[in-house]
Design a protein around this motif. Structure first.
Motif, PDB file in Angstrom:
ATOM      1  N   LYS A   5       0.932  -1.222  -0.091  1.00 19.74           N
ATOM      2  CA  LYS A   5       0.021  -0.020  -0.037  1.00 19.74           C
ATOM      3  C   LYS A   5       1.014   1.287  -0.018  1.00 19.74           C
ATOM      4  O   LYS A   5       0.473   2.311  -0.610  1.00 19.74           O
ATOM      5  CB  LYS A   5      -1.058  -0.096   1.277  1.00 19.74           C
ATOM      6  N   GLU A   6       2.039   1.182   0.613  1.00 24.16           N
ATOM      7  CA  GLU A   6       2.796   2.446   0.582  1.00 24.16           C
ATOM      8  C   GLU A   6       3.511   2.891  -0.768  1.00 24.16           C
ATOM      9  O   GLU A   6       3.858   3.926  -1.164  1.00 24.16           O
ATOM     10  CB  GLU A   6       4.157   2.036   1.496  1.00 24.16           C
ATOM     11  N   GLY A   7       3.310   1.930  -1.883  1.00 26.84           N
ATOM     12  CA  GLY A   7       3.738   2.013  -3.084  1.00 26.84           C
ATOM     13  C   GLY A   7       2.836   2.690  -4.151  1.00 26.84           C
ATOM     14  O   GLY A   7       3.213   2.985  -5.273  1.00 26.84           O
ATOM     15  N   ARG A   8       1.529   2.590  -3.734  1.00 25.57           N
ATOM     16  CA  ARG A   8       0.439   2.531  -4.564  1.00 25.57           C
ATOM     17  C   ARG A   8       0.528   4.052  -5.258  1.00 25.57           C
ATOM     18  O   ARG A   8       0.221   4.261  -6.353  1.00 25.57           O
ATOM     19  CB  ARG A   8      -0.753   2.049  -4.237  1.00 25.57           C
ATOM     20  N   THR A   9       0.460   4.925  -4.389  1.00 26.65           N
ATOM     21  CA  THR A   9       0.358   6.442  -4.942  1.00 26.65           C
ATOM     22  C   THR A   9       1.721   6.836  -5.644  1.00 26.65           C
ATOM     23  O   THR A   9       1.581   7.393  -6.869  1.00 26.65           O
ATOM     24  CB  THR A   9       0.299   7.490  -3.461  1.00 26.65           C
ATOM     25  N   ILE A  10       2.790   6.297  -5.072  1.00 28.67           N
ATOM     26  CA  ILE A  10       4.075   6.549  -6.003  1.00 28.67           C
ATOM     27  C   ILE A  10       3.930   5.751  -7.362  1.00 28.67           C
ATOM     28  O   ILE A  10       4.402   6.520  -8.326  1.00 28.67           O
ATOM     29  CB  ILE A  10       4.962   6.109  -5.167  1.00 28.67           C
ATOM     30  N   LEU A  11       3.522   4.757  -7.458  1.00 27.11           N
ATOM     31  CA  LEU A  11       3.576   3.909  -8.582  1.00 27.11           C
ATOM     32  C   LEU A  11       2.426   4.746  -9.739  1.00 27.11           C
ATOM     33  O   LEU A  11       2.906   5.020 -10.900  1.00 27.11           O
ATOM     34  CB  LEU A  11       3.292   2.655  -8.511  1.00 27.11           C
ATOM     35  N   PHE A  12       1.336   5.030  -9.131  1.00 31.28           N
ATOM     36  CA  PHE A  12       0.526   5.833  -9.854  1.00 31.28           C
ATOM     37  C   PHE A  12       0.743   7.260 -10.576  1.00 31.28           C
ATOM     38  O   PHE A  12       0.828   7.379 -11.879  1.00 31.28           O
ATOM     39  CB  PHE A  12      -0.804   6.149  -9.187  1.00 31.28           C
ATOM     40  N   VAL A  13       1.591   7.898  -9.540  1.00 31.70           N
ATOM     41  CA  VAL A  13       2.081   9.293 -10.033  1.00 31.70           C
ATOM     42  C   VAL A  13       3.461   9.025 -11.125  1.00 31.70           C
ATOM     43  O   VAL A  13       3.524   9.958 -11.964  1.00 31.70           O
ATOM     44  CB  VAL A  13       2.782  10.257  -8.770  1.00 31.70           C
ATOM     45  N   SER A  14       4.282   7.910 -10.811  1.00 35.70           N
ATOM     46  CA  SER A  14       5.529   7.594 -11.704  1.00 35.70           C
ATOM     47  C   SER A  14       4.833   7.213 -13.199  1.00 35.70           C
ATOM     48  O   SER A  14       5.496   7.803 -14.007  1.00 35.70           O
ATOM     49  CB  SER A  14       6.242   6.699 -11.098  1.00 35.70           C
ATOM     50  N   LEU A  15       3.875   6.745 -13.155  1.00 35.64           N
ATOM     51  CA  LEU A  15       3.268   6.155 -14.101  1.00 35.64           C
ATOM     52  C   LEU A  15       2.822   7.344 -15.091  1.00 35.64           C
ATOM     53  O   LEU A  15       3.106   7.455 -16.490  1.00 35.64           O
ATOM     54  CB  LEU A  15       1.994   5.123 -14.255  1.00 35.64           C
ATOM     55  N   VAL A  39      14.430   6.561 -24.583  1.00 35.70           N
ATOM     56  CA  VAL A  39      13.747   7.124 -23.528  1.00 35.70           C
ATOM     57  C   VAL A  39      12.576   6.189 -23.017  1.00 35.70           C
ATOM     58  O   VAL A  39      12.458   6.044 -21.876  1.00 35.70           O
ATOM     59  CB  VAL A  39      13.118   8.472 -24.123  1.00 35.70           C
ATOM     60  N   LEU A  40      11.971   5.458 -24.025  1.00 34.88           N
ATOM     61  CA  LEU A  40      10.788   4.595 -23.768  1.00 34.88           C
ATOM     62  C   LEU A  40      11.365   3.355 -22.903  1.00 34.88           C
ATOM     63  O   LEU A  40      10.893   2.917 -21.765  1.00 34.88           O
ATOM     64  CB  LEU A  40      10.296   4.224 -25.059  1.00 34.88           C
ATOM     65  N   LEU A  41      12.623   2.721 -23.492  1.00 32.03           N
ATOM     66  CA  LEU A  41      12.978   1.835 -22.550  1.00 32.03           C
ATOM     67  C   LEU A  41      13.561   2.211 -21.124  1.00 32.03           C
ATOM     68  O   LEU A  41      13.634   1.532 -20.098  1.00 32.03           O
ATOM     69  CB  LEU A  41      14.495   1.052 -23.325  1.00 32.03           C
ATOM     70  N   ALA A  42      14.001   3.390 -21.238  1.00 28.69           N
ATOM     71  CA  ALA A  42      14.570   3.875 -19.626  1.00 28.69           C
ATOM     72  C   ALA A  42      13.355   4.081 -18.920  1.00 28.69           C
ATOM     73  O   ALA A  42      13.565   3.752 -17.635  1.00 28.69           O
ATOM     74  CB  ALA A  42      15.290   5.265 -19.682  1.00 28.69           C
ATOM     75  N   TYR A  47      10.222   2.459 -14.094  1.00 29.18           N
ATOM     76  CA  TYR A  47       9.007   1.974 -13.466  1.00 29.18           C
ATOM     77  C   TYR A  47       9.166   0.476 -13.020  1.00 29.18           C
ATOM     78  O   TYR A  47       8.724   0.286 -11.827  1.00 29.18           O
ATOM     79  CB  TYR A  47       7.697   2.159 -14.510  1.00 29.18           C
ATOM     80  N   LEU A  48       9.585  -0.475 -13.789  1.00 34.84           N
ATOM     81  CA  LEU A  48      10.045  -1.718 -13.153  1.00 34.84           C
ATOM     82  C   LEU A  48      10.537  -1.811 -11.741  1.00 34.84           C
ATOM     83  O   LEU A  48      10.459  -2.492 -10.883  1.00 34.84           O
ATOM     84  CB  LEU A  48      10.498  -2.632 -14.066  1.00 34.84           C
ATOM     85  N   ALA A  49      11.774  -0.639 -11.875  1.00 30.97           N
ATOM     86  CA  ALA A  49      12.623  -0.679 -10.579  1.00 30.97           C
ATOM     87  C   ALA A  49      11.692  -0.228  -9.393  1.00 30.97           C
ATOM     88  O   ALA A  49      11.928  -0.870  -8.280  1.00 30.97           O
ATOM     89  CB  ALA A  49      13.715   0.200 -10.614  1.00 30.97           C
ATOM     90  N   ILE A  50      10.929   0.789  -9.616  1.00 31.04           N
ATOM     91  CA  ILE A  50       9.952   1.200  -8.562  1.00 31.04           C
ATOM     92  C   ILE A  50       8.971   0.087  -7.972  1.00 31.04           C
ATOM     93  O   ILE A  50       8.725  -0.206  -6.761  1.00 31.04           O
ATOM     94  CB  ILE A  50       9.324   2.580  -9.074  1.00 31.04           C
TER      95      ILE A  50
END
Length: 225
Positions: A5-15, A39-42, A47-50
């Motif tokens: 749950k701590e990552g859901r907001t961060i993941l949404f904003v990052s996306l 840039v797309l690959l990076a 995102y996968l790292a997060i």
């Protein structure tokens, strides 16, 4: 496997940010295919790292009052006898586990019991393996009391990259062995202060899994007499 749950907001904003960056670049540099693909690959790698940082594996909870389980995934960086000055005020065996950014950062209870003491300390952000990080960094101290009479102190310590410690318990809260009690974002460390007569089952540089790796064996009341 779930996302914590701590990552859901961060993941949404990052996306949203990563998608926006790629869309804007495609609008203005549509002829730069190689650069756009890089840039797309990076973006995908970032995102996968997060995403992997906030993973929360399913765990079958242990149930063994003679064992103390690792409170976190990571590597054992300290095993030493020391004096715990904040609350216990006695000599203890300290086992410290360092969590790198690639580890699961869920913190789990080493034993079952009740929270007797909890205190948050603001502080510095020294690298988590620094000898003074246990006393000078941002940290939370939790003391678990087991009906057998055992008191175990667990300390969450923020590292150089970590800026937020989370805990989900308060004084009087029940603690179930192996169950989640907190989370530290990015590189960090957890210290466990064991009784002197506990048998340490790990060595320096051993890898641990939170709630799965036994780090110490406790003496039963019968063995103490």
């Amino acid at each position: 496997m779930t996302i914590h749950k701590e990552g859901r907001t961060i993941l949404f904003v990052s996306l949203i940010i990563l998608v926006a960056i790629n869309v804007v670049l495609h609008q203005f540099f549509s002829d730069q295919n190689l650069a756009l693909n890089l840039v797309l690959l990076a973006s995908v790698i970032i995102y996968l790292a997060i995403l992997q940082f906030f993973r929360n594996p399913f765990l079958t909870l242990p149930s063994d009052e003679t064992l103390v389980y690792a409170p976190a995934d990571g590597k054992v960086v300290v095993i030493e006898e020391t004096t715990e000055e904040e609350y216990l005020k006695d000599r203890r065996k300290q086992v410290s586990i360092f969590m790198s950014p690639i580890n699961v950062h869920v913190n789990r209870s080493p034993i079952s019991g009740v929270v007797e003491y909890i205190k948050y300390h603001p502080g510095k952000f020294l690298v988590a393996w620094h000898p003074k990080s246990s006393l000078e960094n941002e940290r939370t101290t939790i003391v678990i009391y087991n009906p057998s009479g055992l008191k175990l102190l667990v300390r969450q310590i923020a590292g150089a990259a970590a800026r937020r410690i989370k805990w989900y318990v308060k004084e009087g809260s029940p603690m179930i062995q192996g169950a989640e009690f907190g989370f530290i974002k990015f590189g960090s460390r957890v210290d466990v202060f064991l009784p002197l007569d506990a048998e340490v089952l790990v060595k320096i540089n051993d890898k641990t899994k939170g709630g799965s790796t036994p780090i110490a064996r406790l003496k039963s009341p019968a063995q103490k007499h």
